[in-house]
Design an enzyme around this catalytic site. Structure first.
Site, PDB file in Angstrom:
ATOM      1  N   ILE A   3       0.790  -1.735  -0.056  1.00 33.74           N
ATOM      2  CA  ILE A   3       0.383   0.051  -0.289  1.00 33.74           C
ATOM      3  C   ILE A   3       1.192   1.104  -0.124  1.00 33.74           C
ATOM      4  O   ILE A   3       1.734   1.658  -0.001  1.00 33.74           O
ATOM      5  CB  ILE A   3      -0.784  -0.242   0.804  1.00 33.74           C
ATOM      6  CG1 ILE A   3      -1.323  -1.069   1.165  1.00 33.74           C
ATOM      7  CG2 ILE A   3      -2.296   1.262   1.525  1.00 33.74           C
ATOM      8  CD1 ILE A   3      -2.250  -1.384   0.500  1.00 33.74           C
ATOM      9  N   LYS A   4       0.099   2.458  -0.975  1.00 35.30           N
ATOM     10  CA  LYS A   4       1.554   3.113  -0.996  1.00 35.30           C
ATOM     11  C   LYS A   4       0.826   3.970  -0.605  1.00 35.30           C
ATOM     12  O   LYS A   4      -0.499   4.646  -0.322  1.00 35.30           O
ATOM     13  CB  LYS A   4       1.649   3.717  -2.499  1.00 35.30           C
ATOM     14  CG  LYS A   4       2.797   3.121  -3.744  1.00 35.30           C
ATOM     15  CD  LYS A   4       2.463   3.481  -5.077  1.00 35.30           C
ATOM     16  CE  LYS A   4       3.538   3.907  -5.068  1.00 35.30           C
ATOM     17  NZ  LYS A   4       3.852   4.751  -6.675  1.00 35.30           N
TER      18      LYS A   4
END
Length: 364
Positions: free
Chosen positions: A140-141
């Protein structure tokens, strides 16, 4: 003849593709990049998804279908994105489950850019997306903004793989390593294993030079054009080496922790005067990742030079940054401005994307 992109991996660096859409997955092109070029992961961002969804009819059926149940257009977008991320993650499962499980094979999905300055909202959505994608090899960025640091630590403490994005400055990068290490310590203290957690810190390159180079001309330092971003990246790698060899880190490593690799982002040359593989060639070295647009992969395959370059010219890198500072160019101010602009550069395509999805959903 040996594949030049694949050769990069011999120097300990992983090449990830900075692009995703349904066509590249369904056509077999992405599998070909894995097989022939040794591509070992994928990154996406709001601008990439905006291009994918607005320039193709591949998503129209799902927009209609998901639109029946999605409460908001943003929720509808994430339904579309998650489907792509899952498909890509499944393609990379062989890489992820390779000789060293979890060494590579990650696919990144970014939280809403509207949350870039909202620590609580970011941490909450990171959990939601992590659970929704439901793949071990997703990252997840989260943007490495000041509020983002808290969300990064919380997310790592939750056992989520995190790709920290939008990093431009050395001080902020070091703060990100602290958030990662503290998050691992939190997860361990809560009684969990940490060997499955993976993270990268995405340091943006060419955008730095786009902003700094005109100032260098004004200060009579034209010979340093195109060198400040590379010098900054080399100094970031020095920080990486120091932080991830500390006693504090060794205690975590003994429990199975993986270092948070530096990832070079924004690696396409924006200045036509520069070689189109410039930023890739200058920063090849062990325990790093380079996320590269498709056209840069193709350029490197054709005429790139793979060599162990990351640790070369460290004194020169130090001198370059000292000369820039002595000339009165404040890199801290510039990198903060780049962060602010970076948020805007993701917000605008995201707004455009949501409008396009809304329009498509409302079509008869």
């Amino acid at each position: 003849m040996a594949n030049k992109v694949k050769q990069i991996h011999e120097f300990g660096q992983s090449i990830w593709l900075d692009f995703i859409d349904r066509e590249i997955i369904s056509s077999g092109k992405l599998q070909k990049l894995i097989d022939e070029d040794g591509v070992r992961g994928v990154t996406s961002n709001p601008a990439i998804f905006e291009k994918a969804i607005t320039s193709s009819s591949d998503y129209d059926t799902d927009i209609k279908e998901f639109g029946k149940t999605a409460k908001t257009t943003e929720e509808l977008f994430f339904e579309l994105a998650v489907k792509d991320i899952q498909a890509a993650a499944d393609l990379f499962s062989g890489v992820y489950n390779g000789a060293v499980k979890g060494a590579d094979g990650y696919v990144s999905l970014e939280v809403s850019p509207f949350l870039a300055l909202d620590a609580e909202g970011t941490a909450k959505q990171a959990v939601e997306l992590w659970e929704k994608v439901d793949r071990e090899n997703v990252m997840i960025k989260i943007p490495g903004t000041k509020p983002g640091l808290k969300a990064i630590r919380e997310s790592i403490a939750h056992g989520i793989n995190i790709n920290v994005t939008l990093l431009f400055g050395l001080q902020r990068y070091e703060e990100v390593t602290e958030a990662y290490i503290a998050g691992l310590e939190d997860h361990l203290a809560a009684g969990h294993n940490i060997e499955h957690i993976s993270s990268v810190a995405s340091f943006f390159l060419s955008r730095i030079d786009v902003m700094v180079d005109p100032l260098l001309d004004e200060k009579g330092l034209g010979e340093l054009k195109g060198e400040v971003a590379i010098a900054s990246a080399k100094k970031a790698y020095e920080i990486y080496k120091r932080v991830f060899s500390s006693e504090r880190w060794k205690a975590l490593e003994a429990k199975g922790a993986k270092p948070q690799r530096l990832l070079w982002a924004s690696t396409s040359s924006k200045n036509p005067a520069f070689k189109d593989t410039k930023y890739v060639e200058a920063l090849i070295g062990p325990d790093t990742v380079d996320t590269v647009p498709l056209e840069t992969i193709e350029a490197f395959r054709d005429h790139g030079i793979a060599a162990d370059t990351l640790m070369l010219g460290l004194e020169q890198a130090t001198e370059t940054l000292q000369r820039v500072k002595a000339a009165g160019i404040n890199l801290d101010e510039i990198t903060q401005k780049l962060e602010d602009e970076g948020i805007d550069k993701f917000n605008k395509p995201f707004e455009k994307l949501l409008k396009a999805i809304e329009d498509q959903k409302n079509k008869a």
